[in-house]
Each structure stands twice: as structure tokens, then as C-alpha cells.
Design an enzyme around this catalytic site. Structure first.
Site, PDB file in Angstrom:
ATOM      1  N   TYR A  88      -4.840  19.621  45.660  1.00  0.00           N
ATOM      2  CA  TYR A  88      -6.316  19.531  45.665  1.00  0.00           C
ATOM      3  C   TYR A  88      -6.788  18.768  46.904  1.00  0.00           C
ATOM      4  CZ  TYR A  88      -6.388  14.873  43.211  1.00  0.00           C
ATOM      5  OH  TYR A  88      -6.238  13.567  42.831  1.00  0.00           O
ATOM      6  N   SER A 137     -12.030  17.669  51.835  1.00  0.00           N
ATOM      7  CA  SER A 137     -13.472  17.620  51.536  1.00  0.00           C
ATOM      8  C   SER A 137     -14.332  18.122  52.700  1.00  0.00           C
ATOM      9  CB  SER A 137     -13.892  16.206  51.119  1.00  0.00           C
ATOM     10  OG  SER A 137     -13.105  15.778  50.030  1.00  0.00           O
ATOM     11  N   LYS A 192     -15.883  21.550  61.233  1.00  0.00           N
ATOM     12  CA  LYS A 192     -17.340  21.485  61.416  1.00  0.00           C
ATOM     13  C   LYS A 192     -17.855  20.090  61.778  1.00  0.00           C
ATOM     14  CE  LYS A 192     -18.507  21.093  56.497  1.00  0.00           C
ATOM     15  NZ  LYS A 192     -19.189  21.780  55.397  1.00  0.00           N
ATOM     16  N   TYR A 232     -15.999  18.630  35.475  1.00  0.00           N
ATOM     17  CA  TYR A 232     -16.946  19.155  36.465  1.00  0.00           C
ATOM     18  C   TYR A 232     -18.242  19.532  35.731  1.00  0.00           C
ATOM     19  CZ  TYR A 232     -12.464  19.637  38.942  1.00  0.00           C
ATOM     20  OH  TYR A 232     -11.216  19.398  39.477  1.00  0.00           O
ATOM     21  N   PRO A 260      -7.668  20.481  49.681  1.00  0.00           N
ATOM     22  CA  PRO A 260      -6.918  21.082  50.803  1.00  0.00           C
ATOM     23  C   PRO A 260      -7.679  21.030  52.125  1.00  0.00           C
ATOM     24  CG  PRO A 260      -7.785  22.799  49.348  1.00  0.00           C
ATOM     25  CD  PRO A 260      -8.003  21.488  48.650  1.00  0.00           C
ATOM     26  N   SER A 293      -1.818  16.718  36.083  1.00  0.00           N
ATOM     27  CA  SER A 293      -2.490  16.400  37.338  1.00  0.00           C
ATOM     28  C   SER A 293      -2.614  14.886  37.464  1.00  0.00           C
ATOM     29  CB  SER A 293      -3.882  17.046  37.314  1.00  0.00           C
ATOM     30  OG  SER A 293      -4.539  16.848  38.529  1.00  0.00           O
TER      31      SER A 293
HETATM   32  N1  NAP Z   1      -6.984  17.654  39.643  1.00  0.00           N
HETATM   33  C1  NAP Z   1      -7.817  16.809  40.199  1.00  0.00           C
HETATM   34  O1  NAP Z   1      -7.893  15.622  39.857  1.00  0.00           O
HETATM   35  C2  NAP Z   1      -8.730  17.298  41.274  1.00  0.00           C
HETATM   36  C3  NAP Z   1      -9.431  16.393  42.075  1.00  0.00           C
HETATM   37  C4  NAP Z   1     -10.252  16.891  43.088  1.00  0.00           C
HETATM   38  C5  NAP Z   1     -10.387  18.269  43.243  1.00  0.00           C
HETATM   39  N2  NAP Z   1      -9.723  19.130  42.419  1.00  0.00           N
HETATM   40  C6  NAP Z   1      -9.836  20.605  42.578  1.00  0.00           C
HETATM   41  O2  NAP Z   1      -9.558  20.908  43.922  1.00  0.00           O
HETATM   42  C7  NAP Z   1     -10.616  21.697  44.461  1.00  0.00           C
HETATM   43  C8  NAP Z   1     -10.735  21.443  45.917  1.00  0.00           C
HETATM   44  O3  NAP Z   1     -11.233  20.143  46.163  1.00  0.00           O
HETATM   45  P1  NAP Z   1     -12.660  19.909  46.810  1.00  0.00           P
HETATM   46  O4  NAP Z   1     -13.468  21.137  46.592  1.00  0.00           O
HETATM   47  O5  NAP Z   1     -13.221  18.642  46.306  1.00  0.00           O
HETATM   48  O6  NAP Z   1     -12.304  19.677  48.336  1.00  0.00           O
HETATM   49  P2  NAP Z   1     -11.853  20.648  49.523  1.00  0.00           P
HETATM   50  O7  NAP Z   1     -11.393  21.951  49.022  1.00  0.00           O
HETATM   51  O8  NAP Z   1     -10.965  19.857  50.377  1.00  0.00           O
HETATM   52  O9  NAP Z   1     -13.236  20.831  50.311  1.00  0.00           O
HETATM   53  C9  NAP Z   1     -14.225  21.671  49.808  1.00  0.00           C
HETATM   54  C10 NAP Z   1     -15.534  21.404  50.536  1.00  0.00           C
HETATM   55  O10 NAP Z   1     -15.419  21.716  51.927  1.00  0.00           O
HETATM   56  C11 NAP Z   1     -16.609  22.378  52.375  1.00  0.00           C
HETATM   57  N3  NAP Z   1     -16.207  23.750  52.763  1.00  0.00           N
HETATM   58  C12 NAP Z   1     -15.436  24.634  52.058  1.00  0.00           C
HETATM   59  N4  NAP Z   1     -15.247  25.766  52.743  1.00  0.00           N
HETATM   60  C13 NAP Z   1     -15.901  25.623  53.906  1.00  0.00           C
HETATM   61  C14 NAP Z   1     -16.062  26.452  55.057  1.00  0.00           C
HETATM   62  N5  NAP Z   1     -15.505  27.660  55.122  1.00  0.00           N
HETATM   63  N6  NAP Z   1     -16.799  25.976  56.094  1.00  0.00           N
HETATM   64  C15 NAP Z   1     -17.350  24.749  56.053  1.00  0.00           C
HETATM   65  N7  NAP Z   1     -17.247  23.916  55.001  1.00  0.00           N
HETATM   66  C16 NAP Z   1     -16.514  24.343  53.937  1.00  0.00           C
HETATM   67  C17 NAP Z   1     -17.581  22.357  51.208  1.00  0.00           C
HETATM   68  O11 NAP Z   1     -18.305  21.115  51.215  1.00  0.00           O
HETATM   69  P3  NAP Z   1     -19.611  20.846  52.127  1.00  0.00           P
HETATM   70  O12 NAP Z   1     -20.347  22.147  52.279  1.00  0.00           O
HETATM   71  O13 NAP Z   1     -20.368  19.806  51.353  1.00  0.00           O
HETATM   72  O14 NAP Z   1     -19.087  20.306  53.410  1.00  0.00           O
HETATM   73  C18 NAP Z   1     -16.633  22.319  50.010  1.00  0.00           C
HETATM   74  O15 NAP Z   1     -17.232  21.813  48.857  1.00  0.00           O
HETATM   75  C19 NAP Z   1     -11.832  21.284  43.623  1.00  0.00           C
HETATM   76  O16 NAP Z   1     -12.881  22.207  43.695  1.00  0.00           O
HETATM   77  C20 NAP Z   1     -11.221  21.144  42.275  1.00  0.00           C
HETATM   78  O17 NAP Z   1     -11.127  22.417  41.654  1.00  0.00           O
HETATM   79  C21 NAP Z   1      -8.897  18.663  41.459  1.00  0.00           C
END
Ligand code: NAP
Length: 315
Positions: free
Chosen positions: A204, A209, A215, A58, A206, A156
Site C-alpha cells: 500500500y 501518496s 507531479k 474508508y 505505492p 495487514s
Molecule cells: N492496509 C492498510 O492499512 C492501508 C493503508 C493505506 C492504504 N491502503 C490501500 O492502499 C491504497 C493505496 O494507497 P493511497 O491511495 O493512500 O496512496 P497511493 O496509491 O500511494 O497514492 C494515491 C494518490 O496519488 C494521487 N494519484 C494517483 N494517481 C495519480 C496520477 N496518475 N497522477 C497524479 N496523481 C495521482 C492521488 O492523490 P492526489 O490527487 O490527492 O494527489 C491518489 O489519491 C489505498 O487506496 C488503500 O486501498 C491500505
């Protein structure tokens, strides 16, 4: 809220963490600002979230650096904050991974320096490489655990076969993999093995995205900028996008019962799931983190848990 033990380790975390891939993950998303990223981390820590999930990948170390800076600036109790980070990406190479013991040990040293800390609570091998025997890679992390540099061993993006090889000596504490209400293959593929071997699971994406926040509106497909990982994500396109949003719409009346948002309801569902240890939604804005933290106050009934499960069974 009860704390959850991570695998066989002595790490105990709250069930809600922060995914920090948008904390200066400038290689993943555009228009990110350091100051906002740091405020996202502060907001998490000030709202009862005690696990921060980051990675070298990241921002090529920038996310870890910003988190380290935040942890130093206030009187945060380090012993109450769980830092999870990951490595495997070879710097300056696109999607080339190294799991050799030397690479992993050096990666832990580099992460400790960037995070300005003496130990890492959970260290994951971010992706499997092609050549290192998986049990040897994990044994290197086990050595670091015994030396006190890391406190729990994670992998992972490993398939079940790769996980079995990695866990030959029983050293894996936690697996982080893709899982959400709309991506449920881990339930059948991984969960039985994780349960049998007392390995924790951290899903991950959850919120898929952002798709599971409620929304996005039916009939309004969104265009993302060049380089944004959502631009080519099939979940955001065509019939699948519509099907997902139809299911999400059915969550609204359930969320209303709890005076919650759809995002908060979805996060509460994961926290009630018996196989999920910590849920780590990402955030681009402090307001999103503050809103997501309120999911800790939702006590989902068994009936609503099962109803949500049923609504998304087809995925
Ligand atoms: N191990 C791995 O290979 C791997 C891969 C991917 C991710 N991860 C980890 O998993 C975490 C979660 O994945 P992610 O952040 O990509 O996806 P996510 O948790 O599914 O979605 C997060 C995105 O949703 C939106 N959001 C979050 N809360 C919100 C709310 N209350 N209201 C409206 N929009 C909201 C934001 O994007 P917008 O504002 O742009 O809509 C935010 O960046 C990552 O941060 C990372 O730490 C790990």
C-alpha cells in the site's frame, strides 16, 4: 497480462488493482464526492482493473457501499471482479482494533451487506489488536473461507513476529503492508518469509501518496489542509521531500523512452517485481485511474527495472 494467484487460494487477479480509500473515505480526505468516487470505480472496471481494495475504515463503510452500488448498476461479471476489504476498527472509537473471532465474523456479514454480494474475494484483518491470539483470529477467517463467505485470508500491518503467529496453521494467503520505492523495509523484513510460505504481497501507498507520480516540483513544498494525512507526513517535508524528488526526476528520461508518465513507469516497476502480486494505487479522480491503467501496457526491460531499483536503493 497474466493473472496472479493469491496465496493458496483460488483467487486470481490482474496485477493492477484500485485502492479505494478515497472512494468516500471522508474520514481520511476532505472534499470527496460520492459521484466522483463511483466514477473512479467504474473507470477502473472499464479499463481492465479487476481488483478493488477497500475497507470498513474508508468512510466507516461508505466506500464499501458505493462499490456495491456500482457493481449492481451495470452488467459487470461479478466472477471477474475481485473485492478485497478489511476490518478491525471498532466503530466510533479512534484507532481501537478488535480481532476477536466474533468481531471478525460479524464484520464479514456487515461488509457483505454493504457490498451487496454473497462473498468477499480477499478479507484482511486491517490491524492487529492487543489481545486476540493471532492464529485464532486467522482461524476464524479460515472458517469463513471454508463456508464460502470469503475466498482468501489476509492480514495487514502485522510485524513479522505477528505474521508468524497468525500463520501457524498456514492459513494466511496474502499480506498487505506499506511498501514503495521510497519505503523498502518490507523487502528485508517480510519478503523472505512470504516467499518461503507462498504468501502473496500487496503493497500500500505505492505512489507514496502521489509523490512518485512526478507531479511535485523541487523547491515547491506543498501545504495540505488540516486533517489531510499528508500534512504531517515527513516524506512531504524538508530535506527528505527534496531527496525524493531528486530521485523521481531521474525517472523522467526512462519514462520518456516508454512514452509513459512517471506514475505509469513506477507502477510498471512494481508489476515486474517478483515479490509483488497486485499493486493498488489510489485515485481521487477518474482521469488518474484511466492514466494508471495504461501502465498495464508497459513492458519494462530488465535493464530499466534494475536501473530504477538502483536509483532508489538508498531509501
Ligand atoms: N492496509 C492498510 O492499512 C492501508 C493503508 C493505506 C492504504 N491502503 C490501500 O492502499 C491504497 C493505496 O494507497 P493511497 O491511495 O493512500 O496512496 P497511493 O496509491 O500511494 O497514492 C494515491 C494518490 O496519488 C494521487 N494519484 C494517483 N494517481 C495519480 C496520477 N496518475 N497522477 C497524479 N496523481 C495521482 C492521488 O492523490 P492526489 O490527487 O490527492 O494527489 C491518489 O489519491 C489505498 O487506496 C488503500 O486501498 C491500505
Amino acid at each position: 497480462m497474466a493473472e496472479i494467484r493469491i496465496g493458496h487460494s483460488q483467487v486470481y487477479a490482474e496485477q493492477l488493482g484500485l485502492g479505494a480509500n478515497a472512494v468516500d473515505g471522508h474520514n481520511l480526505f476532505s472534499n470527496l464526492e460520492d459521484a466522483v468516487g463511483k466514477q473512479v470505480v467504474r473507470t477502473a472496471l472499464d479499463n481492465g482493473i479487476n481488483l478493488i481494495d477497500t475497507a470498513y475504515a474508508y468512510g466507516n463503510g461508505r466506500s464499501e457501499e458505493l462499490i456495491g452500488e456500482v457493481l449492481k448498476e451495470k452488467d459487470y461479471d461479478r466472477s471477474r471482479i475481485m473485492i478485497a476489504t478489511k476490518a478491525a476498527h471498532v466503530p466510533n472509537e479512534k484507532r481501537t482494533f478488535d480481532n476477536s473471532p466474533e468481531f471478525l465474523k460479524q464484520s464479514v456479514e456487515n461488509a457483505l451487506r454493504r457490498l451487496q454480494t454473497d462473498y468477499i474475494d480477499i478479507f484482511y484483518i486491517h490491524f492487529p489488536d492487543e489481545s486476540t491470539p493471532k492464529n485464532e483470529a486467522v482461524a476464524a477467517l479460515h472458517e469463513l473461507k471454508e463456508a464460502g463467505k470469503i475466498r482468501a485470508v489476509g492480514v495487514s500491518n502485522f510485524s513479522l513476529e505477528q505474521l508468524k503467529e497468525a500463520n501457524q496453521d498456514g492459513y494466511v494467503d496474502v499480506v498487505e503492508d506499506k511498501f514503495s520505492l521510497i519505503h523498502r523495509s518490507a523487502e528485508k523484513e517480510l519478503f523472505p518469509y512470504l516467499e518461503q510460505n507462498k504468501i502473496s504481497f500487496v503493497p500500500y501507498f505505492p505512489l507514496a501518496s502521489g509523490l512518485l507520480t512526478g507531479k511535485y516540483q523541487l523547491g515547491q513544498e506543498k501545504q495540505f489542509s488540516e486533517g489531510d494525512p499528508r500534512r504531517n507526513n515527513p516524506d512531504f517535508q524538508g530535506e527528505r521531500f527534496e531527496t525524493i524528488l531528486q530521485a523521481v526526476d531521474q525517472l523522467r528520461p526512462i519514462a520518456n523512452k516508454y512514452e509513459a508518465s512517471v506514475a505509469q513507469l513506477v507502477l510498471a516497476w512494481y508489476m515486474k517485481h517478483p515479490r509483488i502480486s497486485v499493486v493498488i494505487p489510489g485515485a481521487k479522480k477518474p482521469e488518474q485511474v484511466a492514466a494508471n491503467a495504461k501502465s498495464l501496457d508497459i513492458h519494462l526491460s530488465n535493464e530499466d527495472y534494475q536501473e530504477i531499483d538502483r536509483l532508489f536503493q538508498g531509501f
